[in-house]
Design a protein around this motif. Structure first.
Motif, mmCIF file in Angstrom:
data_model
loop_
_atom_site.group_PDB
_atom_site.id
_atom_site.type_symbol
_atom_site.label_atom_id
_atom_site.label_comp_id
_atom_site.label_asym_id
_atom_site.label_seq_id
_atom_site.Cartn_x
_atom_site.Cartn_y
_atom_site.Cartn_z
ATOM 1 N N LEU A 90 0.923 -1.130 0.056
ATOM 2 C CA LEU A 90 0.031 -0.055 0.290
ATOM 3 C C LEU A 90 1.347 1.099 0.284
ATOM 4 O O LEU A 90 2.000 1.431 0.714
ATOM 5 C CB LEU A 90 -0.758 -0.133 0.954
ATOM 6 C CG LEU A 90 -1.736 1.176 1.167
ATOM 7 C CD1 LEU A 90 -2.871 0.594 2.254
ATOM 8 C CD2 LEU A 90 -1.500 2.143 1.890
ATOM 9 N N THR A 91 0.923 2.287 -1.383
ATOM 10 C CA THR A 91 1.307 3.057 -1.194
ATOM 11 C C THR A 91 0.580 4.331 -0.261
ATOM 12 O O THR A 91 -0.819 4.622 -1.165
ATOM 13 C CB THR A 91 2.321 3.683 -2.361
ATOM 14 O OG1 THR A 91 3.117 2.704 -2.656
ATOM 15 C CG2 THR A 91 2.810 5.621 -2.442
ATOM 16 N N ASP A 92 1.280 5.317 0.595
ATOM 17 C CA ASP A 92 0.222 6.399 0.911
ATOM 18 C C ASP A 92 0.611 7.726 0.239
ATOM 19 O O ASP A 92 1.745 8.513 0.576
ATOM 20 C CB ASP A 92 0.562 6.432 2.240
ATOM 21 C CG ASP A 92 -0.511 7.251 2.814
ATOM 22 O OD1 ASP A 92 -0.958 8.573 2.405
ATOM 23 O OD2 ASP A 92 -0.733 7.844 4.616
ATOM 24 N N ALA A 93 -0.114 8.151 -1.043
ATOM 25 C CA ALA A 93 0.332 9.574 -1.741
ATOM 26 C C ALA A 93 0.251 10.750 -0.658
ATOM 27 O O ALA A 93 -1.489 10.785 -0.631
ATOM 28 C CB ALA A 93 -0.502 9.270 -2.914
ATOM 29 N N CYS A 94 1.224 11.559 -0.954
ATOM 30 C CA CYS A 94 0.755 12.805 -0.033
ATOM 31 C C CYS A 94 0.395 12.181 1.349
ATOM 32 O O CYS A 94 -0.617 12.163 1.814
ATOM 33 C CB CYS A 94 -0.407 14.069 -0.326
ATOM 34 S SG CYS A 94 0.531 14.402 -2.315
ATOM 35 N N CYS A 95 1.196 11.524 2.124
ATOM 36 C CA CYS A 95 0.695 11.255 3.686
ATOM 37 C C CYS A 95 1.196 11.751 4.464
ATOM 38 O O CYS A 95 0.557 11.206 5.547
ATOM 39 C CB CYS A 95 2.333 9.879 3.110
ATOM 40 S SG CYS A 95 3.855 9.951 3.781
ATOM 41 N N GLY A 96 1.258 12.078 4.352
ATOM 42 C CA GLY A 96 1.524 13.638 5.760
ATOM 43 C C GLY A 96 1.959 13.103 6.859
ATOM 44 O O GLY A 96 3.370 12.887 6.589
ATOM 45 N N GLU A 97 2.129 13.452 7.964
ATOM 46 C CA GLU A 97 2.436 12.541 8.948
ATOM 47 C C GLU A 97 2.155 11.275 9.334
ATOM 48 O O GLU A 97 2.053 10.455 10.450
ATOM 49 C CB GLU A 97 1.714 13.698 10.088
ATOM 50 C CG GLU A 97 0.782 13.324 11.089
ATOM 51 C CD GLU A 97 -0.565 13.419 9.587
ATOM 52 O OE1 GLU A 97 -1.456 12.771 9.975
ATOM 53 O OE2 GLU A 97 -0.407 14.832 8.989
ATOM 54 N N GLY A 98 1.134 10.724 7.721
ATOM 55 C CA GLY A 98 0.950 9.284 7.909
ATOM 56 C C GLY A 98 0.057 8.249 8.755
ATOM 57 O O GLY A 98 0.303 7.391 9.378
ATOM 58 N N TYR A 99 -0.697 9.038 9.776
ATOM 59 C CA TYR A 99 -1.953 8.287 10.503
ATOM 60 C C TYR A 99 -2.851 7.491 9.605
ATOM 61 O O TYR A 99 -2.687 6.567 10.301
ATOM 62 C CB TYR A 99 -2.634 9.564 10.533
ATOM 63 C CG TYR A 99 -4.753 8.872 11.496
ATOM 64 C CD1 TYR A 99 -3.902 9.096 13.134
ATOM 65 C CD2 TYR A 99 -4.923 9.816 10.868
ATOM 66 C CE1 TYR A 99 -4.974 8.431 13.504
ATOM 67 C CE2 TYR A 99 -6.469 8.893 11.800
ATOM 68 C CZ TYR A 99 -6.347 8.920 13.082
ATOM 69 O OH TYR A 99 -7.829 8.318 13.972
ATOM 70 N N TYR A 100 -3.215 7.749 8.457
ATOM 71 C CA TYR A 100 -4.127 6.707 7.766
ATOM 72 C C TYR A 100 -3.616 5.717 7.597
ATOM 73 O O TYR A 100 -4.369 4.696 7.990
ATOM 74 C CB TYR A 100 -4.466 7.520 6.637
ATOM 75 C CG TYR A 100 -5.878 9.057 6.425
ATOM 76 C CD1 TYR A 100 -7.065 8.700 7.681
ATOM 77 C CD2 TYR A 100 -5.800 9.945 6.719
ATOM 78 C CE1 TYR A 100 -7.778 10.120 8.107
ATOM 79 C CE2 TYR A 100 -5.962 10.640 6.900
ATOM 80 C CZ TYR A 100 -6.655 11.354 8.003
ATOM 81 O OH TYR A 100 -8.129 11.932 8.280
ATOM 82 N N SER A 101 -2.667 5.562 6.723
ATOM 83 C CA SER A 101 -1.922 4.190 6.217
ATOM 84 C C SER A 101 -1.147 3.459 7.463
ATOM 85 O O SER A 101 -1.218 2.055 7.624
ATOM 86 C CB SER A 101 -0.786 4.728 5.183
ATOM 87 O OG SER A 101 0.127 5.774 6.095
ATOM 88 N N GLY A 102 -0.667 4.552 8.792
ATOM 89 C CA GLY A 102 -0.474 3.692 9.660
ATOM 90 C C GLY A 102 -1.430 3.035 10.695
ATOM 91 O O GLY A 102 -1.045 1.998 11.524
ATOM 92 N N TYR A 103 -2.431 3.480 10.585
ATOM 93 C CA TYR A 103 -3.718 3.532 11.302
ATOM 94 C C TYR A 103 -4.365 2.006 10.084
ATOM 95 O O TYR A 103 -4.713 1.074 10.943
ATOM 96 C CB TYR A 103 -5.096 4.471 11.457
ATOM 97 C CG TYR A 103 -6.547 3.913 11.907
ATOM 98 C CD1 TYR A 103 -6.391 4.378 13.268
ATOM 99 C CD2 TYR A 103 -7.313 2.993 11.596
ATOM 100 C CE1 TYR A 103 -7.555 4.531 14.013
ATOM 101 C CE2 TYR A 103 -8.439 2.273 12.191
ATOM 102 C CZ TYR A 103 -8.705 3.178 13.649
ATOM 103 O OH TYR A 103 -9.764 3.378 14.492
ATOM 104 N N ILE A 104 -4.547 1.954 9.211
ATOM 105 C CA ILE A 104 -4.931 0.447 8.566
ATOM 106 C C ILE A 104 -3.954 -0.051 9.047
ATOM 107 O O ILE A 104 -4.034 -1.411 8.786
ATOM 108 C CB ILE A 104 -4.454 0.788 6.853
ATOM 109 C CG1 ILE A 104 -5.784 2.123 6.713
ATOM 110 C CG2 ILE A 104 -4.384 -0.090 5.814
ATOM 111 C CD1 ILE A 104 -5.678 3.199 5.538
#
Length: 274
Positions: A90-104
Motif C-alpha cells: 500500500l502506497t500512501d500518496a501525499c501521506c502527511g504525518e502518516g496517520y491513515y496508512s498507519g491506522y490501516i
C-alpha cells in the motif's frame, strides 16, 4: 520489513537497493537514510520543494491523534480490506504525518507493507518516526521515485492529484482510494468563519485511466475542545484564507460541535500495461 523493487533512483531512474542506512542504484547514486528513518529523494530542479509547514503538520498530528477523524480511518480499513484482499504493498500518496496508512496497518487483518511519500519534509519526519516499519520518503507527485506497478493499493486523501504518476506507480487493476471532503464537512466551523457558509462540491480531480467503482460517504458529529479548534484551523487552508477577525472569533471558543464528512472514492487503475 524488507522493501525490494519499490523505489527508483530520482537521478537516473534505476531501481534503488535499500540497506539499513542508505539506498543506492547501480550507477552509484546514493541516498543516506535520515536519523528519523526516511529518505530525502527530491533532487531534480524545477520541482516544487515546498510543502506543509512544520506548524501545520504538528497541528494535524495532534488533531488526528485525538480521534476526531477516526470514523474515516475505520472506514478506510474496511475499504482496503474489501479491495485489497491479495494486496501486498500500500502506497500512501501525499501521506502527511502518516496517520491513515498507519491506522490501516495497525488495524487491518491484511499483512500489508506500507510506503508513503509527501512533499513536506516535516511531515515525512513525523511519519517515519511514528511508523518505523513503513518506508517513507520525500517526493513531488509529478515525479514519484517509485517503480512502475510497484503498489497494489494507492491511498490518497485531501491533496493534489497527478493521474499519470498515480497510474504508473499503481499496478494495472490495482485500486486508488481517494478521499475528499463531503458537502457539509466542518459545516459549523464554517458558520463561525463566514457570514454565508458554502458547501463543498465533492468534485474529484481523479480522471482517466482510473475508473470509479464505488463511492462511500462517511459522516459523524464531533465536539472539538479548545485545542482541537486551534489545530483544525492551522492544519487546513482556513489558516490563510480566513480574516483576522474571523480567526479570533473561532479561537475564542472553548469548544465546537461540528459535522464532519468524507467521500471515499474507489477507482480501478484501468491503464494499459507499461
Amino acid at each position: 520489513m524488507m522493501f525490494e523493487n519499490i523505489l527508483k533512483c530520482p537521478v537516473c531512474g534505476e531501481p534503488l537497493k535499500i540497506e539499513e542506512k542508505r539506498a543506492f542504484c547501480g550507477k552509484n547514486h546514493s541516498f543516506d537514510k535520515a536519523k528519523e528513518g526516511y529518505f530525502y529523494l527530491i533532487t531534480k530542479q524545477g520541482y516544487s520543494l515546498s510543502g506543509d509547514s512544520a506548524e501545520s503538520v504538528r497541528a494535524r498530528r495532534e488533531f488526528l491523534n485525538s480521534g476526531y477523524y477516526e470514523v474515516l480511518a475505520r472506514a478506510l480499513v474496511e475499504t482496503v480490506e474489501k479491495y485489497g484482499k491479495d494486496a501486498k504493498i500500500l502506497t500512501d500518496a501525499c501521506c502527511g504525518e502518516g496517520y491513515y496508512s498507519g491506522y490501516i496497518k495497525e488495524n487491518s487483518a491484511l499483512n500489508l507493507s506500507v510506503t508513503g511519500f509527501d512533499l513536506s519534509k516535516s511531515a515525512v519526519k513525523l511519519a517515519a518516526k511514528a511508523y518505523p516499519e513503513s518506508l517513507f520518503y520525500t517526493a513531488n507527485i509529478s515525479a514519484i521515485p517509485q517503480l512502475d506497478s510497484s503498489a497494489d493499493i494507492l491511498l490518497h486523501s485531501f491533496a493534489p492529484v497527478h493521474n499519470g504518476e498515480f497510474s504508473r506507480v499503481l499496478k494495472k487493476g490495482g485500486f486508488l482510494i481517494d478521499v475528499i471532503p463531503a458537502k457539509r464537512h466542518l459545516w459549523q466551523l464554517k458558520e463561525v468563519l463566514y457570514e454565508i457558509p458554502y458547501e463543498n462540491d465533492e468534485k474529484s480531480s481523479v480522471e482517466e485511466p482510473f475508473r470509479l467503482v464505488e463511492s462511500i460517504t462517511v459522516t459523524d458529529t464531533v465536539t472539538l475542545d479548545k485545542n482541537g479548534v486551534k489545530n483544525v484551523l492551522f492544519m487546513t487552508p482556513y489558516a490563510y484564507k480566513t480574516s483576522e477577525a474571523a480567526e479570533k472569533k473561532l479561537l475564542e471558543l472553548e469548544s465546537l460541535t461540528t459535522e464532519v464528512g468524507f467521500v471515499i472514492n474507489v477507482y480501478e487503475n484501468a491503464r494499459d500495461a507499461f
